[in-house]
Scaffold this active site. Structure first.
Site, PDB file in Angstrom:
ATOM      1  N   ARG A 151       0.851  -1.191   0.000  1.00  0.00           N
ATOM      2  CA  ARG A 151       0.000   0.000   0.000  1.00  0.00           C
ATOM      3  C   ARG A 151       0.884   1.238   0.000  1.00  0.00           C
ATOM      4  NH1 ARG A 151      -4.765  -2.015   4.269  1.00  0.00           N
ATOM      5  NH2 ARG A 151      -5.324  -3.864   3.028  1.00  0.00           N
TER       6      ARG A 151
ATOM      7  N   ASP B 246      -4.949 -12.878   6.408  1.00  0.00           N
ATOM      8  CA  ASP B 246      -6.150 -12.511   5.675  1.00  0.00           C
ATOM      9  C   ASP B 246      -6.956 -13.755   5.339  1.00  0.00           C
ATOM     10  OD1 ASP B 246      -7.775 -10.665   4.531  1.00  0.00           O
ATOM     11  OD2 ASP B 246      -6.598 -10.407   2.700  1.00  0.00           O
TER      12      ASP B 246
ATOM     13  N   HIS C  11     -11.001 -15.012   3.774  1.00  0.00           N
ATOM     14  CA  HIS C  11     -12.315 -14.671   3.233  1.00  0.00           C
ATOM     15  C   HIS C  11     -13.179 -15.926   3.247  1.00  0.00           C
ATOM     16  CE1 HIS C  11      -9.680 -11.496   1.613  1.00  0.00           C
ATOM     17  NE2 HIS C  11     -10.717 -10.740   1.940  1.00  0.00           N
TER      18      HIS C  11
ATOM     19  N   LYS D  43     -19.889  -4.446  10.178  1.00  0.00           N
ATOM     20  CA  LYS D  43     -18.629  -5.050  10.610  1.00  0.00           C
ATOM     21  C   LYS D  43     -18.526  -5.037  12.123  1.00  0.00           C
ATOM     22  CE  LYS D  43     -16.044  -0.698  10.276  1.00  0.00           C
ATOM     23  NZ  LYS D  43     -14.777  -0.052   9.891  1.00  0.00           N
TER      24      LYS D  43
END
Length: 486
Positions: A214, A234, A236, A315
């Site tokens: 980033r 991470d 998902h 969230k």
């Protein structure tokens, strides 16, 4: 009113004509500020200027360089003294200082914001990653690996190109534009869409420690806490709407287990539908209710944060508290209805009809780099044995015991522990003192008696002597510590 200050005029000029400008008046001072201000300085009993620094106007390098002055004030002198003590302790625990002292990592101008992990730092980093990977195996996650660079078309589909491009490293390739990935979710959507998916495949839990980049502003880079190159735990989870509750509870339990091992307390916050959102209100309402039910079933206190959800779904934000009572957000659990729509993801239900899955974005450590920084400061560099980069050192009394010390070192090394041998001609007291300063968890002293008996004299870094033990016994002790994350 503000003709004397072009910067305040610029701020006012950006406010739409239909909106109000908030001012605050205190005596003759009129400020472009919501307030409140103290009515008079007699209420301030202690004040300290903490630092000053240059800052570009609006954070853009092409703008004028201004001077920023930081200060803090208290209603009592005692509070200033307490604050100064806290700051001194925080400075002693600074991960950048400890990282240098323990030779864990460094940064270089040739690659700003990208850490070089030295051997001992890599030991901690890898131990954290492997700890989470072992949990993945036990909790039904499937590890995947995805590319580091993608064509801009992928980011256009996901919406990142339109909304996040300034934070991405973009480059030209094959007569078009590519970007290093700042996150894994779009790539995981491609993986879900690779082949037909049935309801029997769900929930599908993809986990990825891929390298992310980033493009953070140079002035924002701060040690390991704000970097440009990092990895995160991470994951998902692709699931049905009916599976959301169980998956969120599973993620919360996973988080509680990990943070309990690290010694963190935590708070939970449910952030709901913001003013600007995508999707159907009814779906949002159902998702928020499901998140509330999952939090209630988890059994820990939580608070509501209305209107602060992501534009794509509600969230749960988890804030941890370290040894200095500072709060950090690392873990997050986010529902996403929009990426499945953007990528046209589908699975077949029991009747053969196509339905869209829901994605749960989930991270517990968050950035491994940032978590390592927090752990360094939380422990003050006194690593628990299971995570320590310097677990054991074997120290000989004299050169006559060097060969025995090497044999002890070889046995401990063969058992999988990080062990060094200090065989120099320094005095034994000097060796012990230096080993304690280097934060070795165990210092094993070997002399004539230990060599004859096949034992070691055990000391720990807190200078406590534990007497003589056989190598088998000390290895059993190490195994117990490692098993219990001590």
């Amino acid at each position: 009113m503000f003709a004397y200050n072009k910067y305040k005029q610029e701020i006012i000029g950006k406010i739409p004509q239909t909106e109000s400008v908030t001012l605050y008046k205190c005596g003759p001072l009129i400020d472009l500020c919501r307030g409140p201000h103290l009515p008079n300085t007699s209420l301030i009993k202690a004040f300290k200027t903490t630092k000053n620094s240059g800052a570009y106007w609006l954070g853009k390098a092409e703008n004028p360089l201004l001077q920023r002055v930081y200060g803090i004030a208290f209603p009592e002198k005692k509070q200033l003294s307490e604050w100064e003590e806290f700051q001194a302790e925080a400075a002693r625990r600074d991960h950048r200082v400890i990282g240098k002292d323990q030779q864990l990592f460094f940064f270089h101008p040739y690659s700003p914001g990208c850490a070089f992990f030295l051997p001992h730092g890599a030991r901690i980093y890898n131990r954290l990653v492997n700890f989470i990977k072992a949990e993945y195996h036990n909790r039904g996650f499937t590890e995947v690996m995805s590319p580091n660079a993608f064509n801009k078309e992928l980011w256009e589909i996901s919406g990142h190109w339109q909304n996040y491009k300034d934070n991405m490293f973009v480059f030209d390739c094959d007569n078009t534009q590519y970007s290093l990935k700042p996150m894994n979710c779009p790539g995981h959507c491609l993986m879900f869409d690779h082949g037909h998916r049935s309801y029997r495949d769900l929930p599908l839990r993809f986990a990825d420690f891929g390298v992310l980049h980033r493009n953070e502003l140079a002035g924002a880079l701060t040690g390991l806490t704000r970097v440009r190159r990092f990895q995160q735990d991470d994951a998902h989870i692709f699931c049905t709407q009916e599976q959301i509750n169980a998956e969120v509870q599973g993620a919360l339990g996973f988080m509680q287990h990990v943070y309990g091992i690290f010694g963190y307390s935590f708070t939970l916050e449910l952030s709901t539908r913001p003013e600007k959102f995508l999707g159907d209100v009814a779906i949002w309402d159902k998702a928020e209710k499901t998140m509330e039910e999952a939090l209630n079933a988890f059994g820990q206190p939580w608070t509501l944060n209305p209107g602060d959800g992501a534009f794509y779904g509600p969230k749960i934000d988890i804030h941890i508290t370290d040894a200095l009572k500072r709060s950090f957000q690392c873990a997050t659990i986010q529902l996403d209805f929009q990426l499945p729509i953007r990528f046209k993801l589908a699975y077949s239900d029991a009747d053969g009809a196509e339905k869209q899955p829901v994605i749960i974005h989930r991270a517990i450590l968050g950035s491994v780099e940032r978590m390592m920084a927090i752990l360094i400061e939380h422990t003050a560099g006194k690593w628990p044995f299971w995570l320590s980069p310097r677990q054991v050192v074997v120290v000989n009394v004299s050169s006559a015991h060097a060969e025995y010390a090497k044999k002890v070192q070889e046995r401990i090394n063969a058992a999988g522990y990080y062990v060094d041998a200090e065989l120099s001609d320094k005095t034994i007291s000097n060796k012990i003192r230096q080993s304690q300063g280097a934060q070795y968890n165990y210092i094993l002293v070997v002399g004539e008696e230990e060599m004859n008996k096949g034992t070691v004299s055990v000391r720990t870094r807190d200078n406590v002597q534990h007497g003589q033990k056989s190598v088998d016994d000390i290895l059993a002790e190490f195994a117990e510590l490692t098993k219990n994350f001590k």
